[in-house]
Design an enzyme around this catalytic site. Structure first.
Site, short mmCIF file in Angstrom:
data_model
loop_
_atom_site.label_atom_id
_atom_site.label_comp_id
_atom_site.label_asym_id
_atom_site.label_seq_id
_atom_site.Cartn_x
_atom_site.Cartn_y
_atom_site.Cartn_z
N ASP A 103 0.87 -1.18 0.00
CA ASP A 103 0.00 0.00 0.00
C ASP A 103 0.90 1.23 0.00
OD1 ASP A 103 -3.15 0.33 1.73
OD2 ASP A 103 -2.11 1.80 0.46
N ASP A 113 -2.79 4.73 -2.77
CA ASP A 113 -3.78 5.39 -1.91
C ASP A 113 -4.22 6.73 -2.50
OD1 ASP A 113 -5.02 5.37 0.83
OD2 ASP A 113 -3.95 7.26 0.92
N GLU A 152 -6.52 3.50 -5.77
CA GLU A 152 -7.73 3.77 -4.99
C GLU A 152 -8.30 5.07 -5.51
OE1 GLU A 152 -7.74 5.61 -1.35
OE2 GLU A 152 -9.39 4.47 -0.52
N HIS A 166 -10.54 -2.05 5.20
CA HIS A 166 -10.21 -1.44 6.50
C HIS A 166 -10.93 -0.11 6.72
CE1 HIS A 166 -7.84 0.46 3.50
NE2 HIS A 166 -7.54 1.40 4.34
N ASP A 167 -11.57 0.39 5.67
CA ASP A 167 -12.23 1.70 5.75
C ASP A 167 -13.73 1.62 5.91
OD1 ASP A 167 -10.09 3.30 3.30
OD2 ASP A 167 -9.99 3.31 5.49
O1 TEU Z 1 -9.01 6.22 1.97
C1 TEU Z 1 -9.39 7.25 1.11
C2 TEU Z 1 -10.86 7.50 0.97
O2 TEU Z 1 -11.20 8.29 0.13
C3 TEU Z 1 -11.94 6.68 1.45
O3 TEU Z 1 -11.76 5.45 0.76
C4 TEU Z 1 -12.12 6.32 2.88
O4 TEU Z 1 -13.49 6.37 3.08
C5 TEU Z 1 -11.47 7.12 3.96
O5 TEU Z 1 -11.66 6.36 5.13
C6 TEU Z 1 -12.12 8.48 4.19
O6 TEU Z 1 -13.45 8.32 4.62
C7 TEU Z 1 -7.59 6.00 1.97
C8 TEU Z 1 -7.26 4.91 2.97
O7 TEU Z 1 -7.89 3.71 2.56
C9 TEU Z 1 -7.75 5.37 4.32
O8 TEU Z 1 -7.54 4.35 5.31
C10 TEU Z 1 -6.97 6.62 4.72
O9 TEU Z 1 -7.50 7.13 5.92
C11 TEU Z 1 -7.08 7.69 3.63
O10 TEU Z 1 -6.88 7.20 2.32
C12 TEU Z 1 -6.01 8.75 3.83
O11 TEU Z 1 -4.75 8.18 3.53
#
Ligand code: TEU
Ligand code: CA
Length: 548
Positions: A98, A199, A254, A326-327
């Site tokens: 990642d 990311d 992403e 994880h989000d």
């Molecule tokens: O997430 C980016 C993002 O746009 C969303 O997918 C996600 O919902 C995020 O939690 C904001 O609500 C990526 C990573 O997957 C996330 O864990 C990080 O917090 C974020 O980027 C910042 O690096």
């Protein structure tokens, strides 16, 4: 459609902090993953995606990197990393790292320098702007509440941070920064990394005039102001030409804000990304206020997202399929039924994930049906998004009970509780004091008990993975939704020159018949998620795959 390992792969996503703790400090680590490589291999998956393992103050789960060339000390060392790569490769497994290059940590040396003075050589590694009077340069909101700008006293200017204040956005307009990114990518690719999950790659090109957003709908702001910037294609192409084309590396971006209409702009095996994660499902139940403003979702929308994205990518580009990570909340709690129909609905969702066109990404724990957890107070949360969300909610007079309902439905803590290895204390994740409490239901839901049960979710996952491998139509075949079925019936056809299958999923606790999906009762059933019996009627959350 060119063959490639990552098109036929099933990827297993591991959140290292919560996977397995090998040294009793309560935090998952690389040696813990090494000790579980046989388990991972037994799943029949082909690659592992690790959430960030770099040095980080861990303000946002490691997505705030302070040294791109070092492993976070709690996770281990570069030697452990090399051993992990070796352990994966000898088992025929690949490693996807990642990489977070939309922003760094504010504790990264580049930012420590940059903030010192307007003339510092690293000043333009980030975005600095004068405020408007006592206000920030514009009205952009951060993903994590408040303004996306933070005033820095040393120079009186503001710096941009789309995420937390400790995650200043990197300035990709600066060629020197882009060379730094290319260099750090090569470092990991030279160590044998097979793939990169990039990311928030959709946001690396900024509109440097920083116009105010004209909407209060957060996801609309992401789409129109943060993502799809003017030089996004150019920056991705530069990395493809300068770095990725010199390695056999898969890239998955992403892409919050990327839409079915513009996705193909970014997907190109010579000049762009190999795959993207889109957010069609993930933002479907988020209201204008974003994650903590949940709205109901419908099966019609859920099915439509798959159709829309398959239409967008079926002739060019390649999709990724995921229903949790994880989000987001655990998929069986969010899309299934984690109460009276927990087991069949967990299996049904895995059947969906592994019978779609595109590369499935399975989040560790979903193969055993791990569920959401329950925060009894916001203070229990380990997630900056939830903690900041509560700070913002209080300003609007929302009570803790109301906020907790939203956080327990949609918050990221749900996905970050320790993996359930066994019914032992702390789910067998650690023999120390876990950084995050294990879900109490680990006594019932865990890998150990399911390993021994041929009808468990885990056993079904392995069966379904093997079935996908045995039927290439599920990977490469055409997808078409079976129209005119009741909402609760998600039926679709997977078809190639050699084979035609129907997948019929009952997304409800009500009975359904195959006839509802226009499938003849005489069709021979190849696979189902109920261990016993089958017939014309599909039981609650029953899924079947039939030969047509
Ligand atoms: O997430 C980016 C993002 O746009 C969303 O997918 C996600 O919902 C995020 O939690 C904001 O609500 C990526 C990573 O997957 C996330 O864990 C990080 O917090 C974020 O980027 C910042 O690096
Ligand atoms: Ca540890």
């Amino acid at each position: 459609m060119k063959q490639a390992w990552w098109k036929e792969a099933v990827v297993y996503q591991i959140y290292p902090r919560s996977f397995y703790d090998s040294n009793g400090d309560g935090v998952g680590d690389l040696r813990g993953i090494i000790q579980k490589l046989d388990y991972i291999q037994s799943l029949g998956v082909d690659a592992v995606w690790l959430n960030p393992i770099y040095e980080s103050p861990y303000d946002d789960g490691g997505y705030d990197i302070s040294n791109y060339y070092a492993i976070h000390p709690e996770f281990g060392t570069l030697t452990d990393f090399d051993e992990l790569v070796g352990g994966l490769h000898t088992r025929g497994l690949r490693l996807i790292m990642d990489l977070v290059v939309n922003h760094s940590s504010d504790e990264h040396q580049w930012f420590v320098e940059s903030r010192q003075s307007k003339s510092n050589r690293y000043r333009d590694y980030y975005f600095w702007r004068a405020g408007k009077g006592d206000n920030p340069p514009n009205n952009w909101p951060s993903f994590f509440g408040g303004s996306a700008w933070q005033k820095d006293e040393a120079t009186g200017e503001y710096y941009l941070h789309l995420f937390s204040r400790k995650q200043p956005d990197l300035n990709w307009e600066n060629p020197a920064l882009r060379q730094e990114v290319a260099k750090l990518m090569r470092f990991w690719l030279d160590k044998g990394v097979d793939g990169l999950r990039l990311d928030v790659i959709s946001a690396i090109s900024k509109r440097t005039d920083f116009p105010d957003t004209d909407t209060t709908d957060f996801n609309e702001t992401i789409r129109r102001y943060y993502a799809n910037g003017p030089r996004l294609k150019e920056f991705i192409a530069e990395m493809r030409h300068q770095v990725w084309n010199h390695y056999h590396v898969m890239t998955v971006g992403e892409g919050p804000g990327i839409t079915p209409d513009n996705a193909l702009d970014y997907l190109d095996e010579k000049h762009g990304l190999d795959m993207i994660f889109h957010f069609g499902h993930m933002f479907m139940d988020q209201g204008p206020g974003g994650r903590f403003d949940p709205i109901p979702w419908t099966m019609a929308e859920f099915k439509q997202v798959f159709q829309t994205w398959d239409d967008a990518l079926k002739n060019k580009g390649w999709g990724s399929i995921f229903l949790g990570n994880h989000d987001f909340a655990r998929m069986v709690s969010r899309w299934g039924n984690d109460r009276e129909h927990w087991e069949p609905s967990a299996k049904l969702l895995l059947m969906l994930l592994l019978s779609m066109r595109g590369t499935p990404f399975v989040f560790a724990g979903d193969e055993i049906g791990m569920t959401n957890t329950i925060l009894h107070s916001v203070a229990e949360s380990k997630d900056i998004e939830t903690l900041n969300g509560w700070r913002e909610a209080q300003k609007k007079g929302i009570t803790e009970r109301e906020f907790l309902a939203a956080a327990n439905y949609a918050g990221r803590d749900n996905a970050r509780t320790p993996f359930h290895w066994s019914a032992a204390p702390q789910a067998g994740f650690t023999n120390g004091q876990s950084w995050m409490s294990a879900n109490p239901n680990h006594t019932r839901i865990n890998a150990a008990v399911q390993q021994e049960d041929k009808h468990s979710i885990l056993s079904f996952f392995k069966q379904m993975r093997a079935f996908r491998k045995a039927h290439p139509v599920l990977t490469f075949g055409r997808y078409s939704l079976i129209p005119g079925t009741p909402d609760r019936c998600f039926g679709y056809i997977r078809e190639s020159a050699k084979e035609k299958l129907a997948v019929v999923l009952n997304f409800s606790g009500e009975p359904l018949t195959l006839a509802h999906a226009g499938v003849p009762a005489s069709a021979s059933r190849l696979l189902g998620n109920y261990p016993y019996g089958h017939g014309e009627t599909l039981r609650p959350w029953e899924g079947v795959i039939v030969q047509l």
